[in-house]
Scaffold this motif. Structure first.
Motif, mmCIF file in Angstrom:
data_model
loop_
_atom_site.group_PDB
_atom_site.id
_atom_site.type_symbol
_atom_site.label_atom_id
_atom_site.label_comp_id
_atom_site.label_asym_id
_atom_site.label_seq_id
_atom_site.Cartn_x
_atom_site.Cartn_y
_atom_site.Cartn_z
ATOM 1 N N UNK A 62 0.708 -1.198 -0.072
ATOM 2 C CA UNK A 62 0.109 0.001 0.252
ATOM 3 C C UNK A 62 0.917 1.314 0.024
ATOM 4 N N UNK A 63 1.877 1.402 0.585
ATOM 5 C CA UNK A 63 2.556 2.801 0.800
ATOM 6 C C UNK A 63 3.545 3.246 -0.187
ATOM 7 N N UNK A 64 3.682 4.535 -0.153
ATOM 8 C CA UNK A 64 4.574 5.270 -1.162
ATOM 9 C C UNK A 64 5.525 6.042 -0.220
ATOM 10 N N UNK A 65 6.791 6.326 -0.742
ATOM 11 C CA UNK A 65 7.570 7.296 -0.129
ATOM 12 C C UNK A 65 7.825 8.627 -1.220
ATOM 13 N N UNK A 66 7.533 9.685 -0.711
ATOM 14 C CA UNK A 66 7.867 10.805 -1.551
ATOM 15 C C UNK A 66 8.761 11.618 -0.720
ATOM 16 N N UNK B 137 8.856 4.102 -4.357
ATOM 17 C CA UNK B 137 9.531 5.639 -4.221
ATOM 18 C C UNK B 137 9.467 6.624 -5.258
ATOM 19 N N UNK B 138 8.696 7.468 -5.055
ATOM 20 C CA UNK B 138 8.310 8.526 -6.189
ATOM 21 C C UNK B 138 8.864 9.738 -6.129
ATOM 22 N N UNK B 139 9.855 10.201 -7.087
ATOM 23 C CA UNK B 139 10.562 11.429 -6.877
ATOM 24 C C UNK B 139 10.598 12.050 -8.316
ATOM 25 N N UNK B 140 10.951 13.596 -8.542
ATOM 26 C CA UNK B 140 11.032 14.196 -9.509
ATOM 27 C C UNK B 140 12.749 14.437 -9.750
ATOM 28 N N UNK B 141 13.130 14.085 -11.001
ATOM 29 C CA UNK B 141 14.552 13.987 -11.011
ATOM 30 C C UNK B 141 15.451 15.336 -11.156
ATOM 31 N N UNK C 56 7.016 3.698 6.677
ATOM 32 C CA UNK C 56 6.464 2.908 5.702
ATOM 33 C C UNK C 56 6.665 1.480 5.804
ATOM 34 N N UNK C 57 7.935 1.213 6.185
ATOM 35 C CA UNK C 57 8.052 -0.485 6.182
ATOM 36 C C UNK C 57 8.413 -0.946 4.660
ATOM 37 N N UNK C 58 9.698 -1.565 4.762
ATOM 38 C CA UNK C 58 10.285 -1.882 3.329
ATOM 39 C C UNK C 58 9.196 -2.948 2.807
ATOM 40 N N UNK D 4 4.344 8.525 2.807
ATOM 41 C CA UNK D 4 5.485 9.032 3.877
ATOM 42 C C UNK D 4 6.551 9.649 3.121
ATOM 43 N N UNK D 5 7.565 10.429 3.834
ATOM 44 C CA UNK D 5 8.390 11.412 3.229
ATOM 45 C C UNK D 5 9.708 11.375 3.471
ATOM 46 N N UNK D 6 10.793 11.876 2.737
ATOM 47 C CA UNK D 6 11.971 11.840 3.138
ATOM 48 C C UNK D 6 12.499 13.053 2.550
ATOM 49 N N UNK D 7 13.730 13.359 2.714
ATOM 50 C CA UNK D 7 14.444 14.680 2.444
ATOM 51 C C UNK D 7 14.802 14.700 1.049
ATOM 52 N N UNK D 8 14.812 15.613 0.280
ATOM 53 C CA UNK D 8 15.384 15.606 -0.861
ATOM 54 C C UNK D 8 16.702 16.453 -0.853
ATOM 55 N N UNK D 9 17.852 15.836 -1.572
ATOM 56 C CA UNK D 9 19.277 16.712 -1.434
ATOM 57 C C UNK D 9 19.364 17.956 -1.959
#
Ligand SMILES: Cc1ncc(COP(=O)(O)O)c(C=O)c1O
Length: 424
Positions: free
Chosen positions: A128-132, A202-206, A194-196, A166-171
């Motif tokens: 179910x989960x995603x990380x942005x 994992x969704x991100x803009x390049x 999120x739990x592996x 769920x969210x993580x830092x962008x460099x």
């Protein structure tokens, strides 16, 4: 009708949250210029927020849409399919650098593409989960709102948000987030939230779009790819703003050589006709059941005709080379401003996806969002449409048509320079 009359209608009939604060109404446009309802001319450095990489009303696209209007405007492709949809799918399948053989679904907007990308990732992984990421922007529907790494103005009045994001830092080194810290944050989000084994994607803009035009380092993208591979998570790259030539490659992820599982695209895909796409590895794209994806208008015949014409224009008019050349011209001018003005800093560009920051203290890198707002306002008064963006609201971003004539480009840049002169 005049601008004044149209503003009166807007005030009376358009919902507060949807009413543009801009007061000049577009009447007609060509390449990088727009004229308003009162006949005033504007140079367009916004391109409808990254939609017009090949310019307003490219003649080839206009001709393709007109020809399609004389054939068929709508059937709903699930009721009766048509050639344009499958030809766009074929073209994208060959253009997009996802792993293995690619398959395609079309939608109407960027947000809708992201929604579908998540649906597909859930179907393919059973998770179910995603990380942005902080500063990321993916749209205004409920799931995409939840994925946006910025609360105001997108989420403020609309909570609660779906709980599986769920969210993580962008460099962003300039603002104190190193690549290592971003990876540490991602691993922590996986471990503590999120739990592996519950994470689908994992969704991100390049390159962060609304978040500030910060390109992700290649090594960061490679590390995310490796984490996804190790944990059975899908890597989704959102190219809605960075795609279709903006960065000097068809898609920004190509600069890194990393192959995602799924990509989303929209905006400059059809020069202003509403269309978007989800493109992914065939096994992933085929995971959901019959009739599980789509919508009444998804991949409409006219939008498909426009998208096919856009892809031909890319081949015929060296748009990617022009994007690289435009990026160099912009960076040269921005670097002059950075050297001359205490408020201009952190010039950066990947192809023509170019930006600089306005700061009140270069040494402390203190964002000056007020000055960014004042610059955009003054530029508009002088006939230039200019956009700011960024997690701190202090980035000036450039999304003019890649096809802009040099004389119009220089005229627009001169307006910015004279505005800076008068504001600082
Ligand atoms: C990276 C990114 N993803 C998604 C979206 C949402 O696209 P749309 O406004 O077409 O729904 C945007 C819009 O700016 C975007 O920049």
């Amino acid at each position: 009708m005049s601008n004044a009359e149209l503003n009166e209608l807007k005030r009376k009939y358009v919902a507060n949250g949807a009413a543009s604060p801009a007061t000049a109404f577009a009447d007609h446009a060509e390449n990088a210029e727009v004229w308003d309802a009162d006949g005033n001319r504007f140079i367009d450095f916004a391109g409808g927020i990254g939609v017009l990489n090949i310019g307003h009303r490219h003649p080839k696209v206009v001709a393709a849409v007109k020809a399609q209007l004389d054939k068929v405007m709508h059937t709903c492709q699930t009721v009766m399919p048509y050639e344009g949809y499958v030809r766009v799918a074929e073209k994208l399948s060959h253009l997009v650098p996802v792993r293995g053989h690619a398959k395609v679904m079309l939608a109407n907007s960027g947000a809708e593409a992201l929604e579908n990308a998540v649906k597909i990732a859930r179907a393919a992984t059973g998770r179910p989960n995603v990380i942005c990421f902080d500063g990321g922007y993916h749209g205004r529907t409920f799931f995409t709102m939840a994925m946006n790494g910025k609360v105001a103005p997108y989420q403020t009045d609309f909570g609660p948000m779906p709980g599986t994001v769920f969210r993580a830092p962008y460099p962003v080194d300039y603002h104190g987030v190193s690549e290592d810290e971003a990876i540490r944050g991602l691993m922590m989000a996986l471990k503590t939230d999120a739990g592996p084994t519950n994470t689908a994607a994992i969704i991100l803009e390049p390159v962060l779009g609304e978040g500030g035009f910060y390109p992700a380092p290649t090594s960061f993208l490679e590390r995310i790819r490796a984490i996804c591979d190790e944990l059975g998570i899908l890597m989704i790259i959102d190219e809605v703003q960075s795609g279709f030539g903006r960065t000097g490659k068809m898609f920004a992820i190509e600069h890194s050589g990393v192959e995602p599982d799924i990509m989303t695209m929209a905006k400059s895909m059809a020069d202003g006709m509403p269309i978007s796409a989800v493109v992914g590895t065939d096994k992933v794209m085929d995971a959901s059941g019959p009739n599980s994806l789509g919508g009444t208008y998804t991949g409409s015949p006219t939008a498909c005709a426009a998208a096919l014409a856009v892809m031909e224009v890319f081949e015929e008019e060296n748009i990617l080379e022009k994007s690289l050349a435009l990026g160099e011209k912009l960076a040269k001018r921005f670097n002059q401003w950075q050297a001359r003005y205490e408020c201009v800093d952190n010039v950066r560009h990947l192809g023509a996806m170019a930006a600089f920051e306005l700061v009140s203290d270069k040494h402390a890198k203190t964002p000056n969002a007020e000055l960014a707002g004042a610059l955009c306002k003054k530029a508009r008064e002088e006939g230039l449409i200019l956009l700011s963006c960024g997690m701190y609201g202090n980035t000036i971003r450039f999304l003019m048509p890649i096809t802009i004539d040099d004389s119009v480009l220089n005229e627009g840049l001169d307006i910015i320079e004279s505005c800076l002169e008068s504001l600082v």
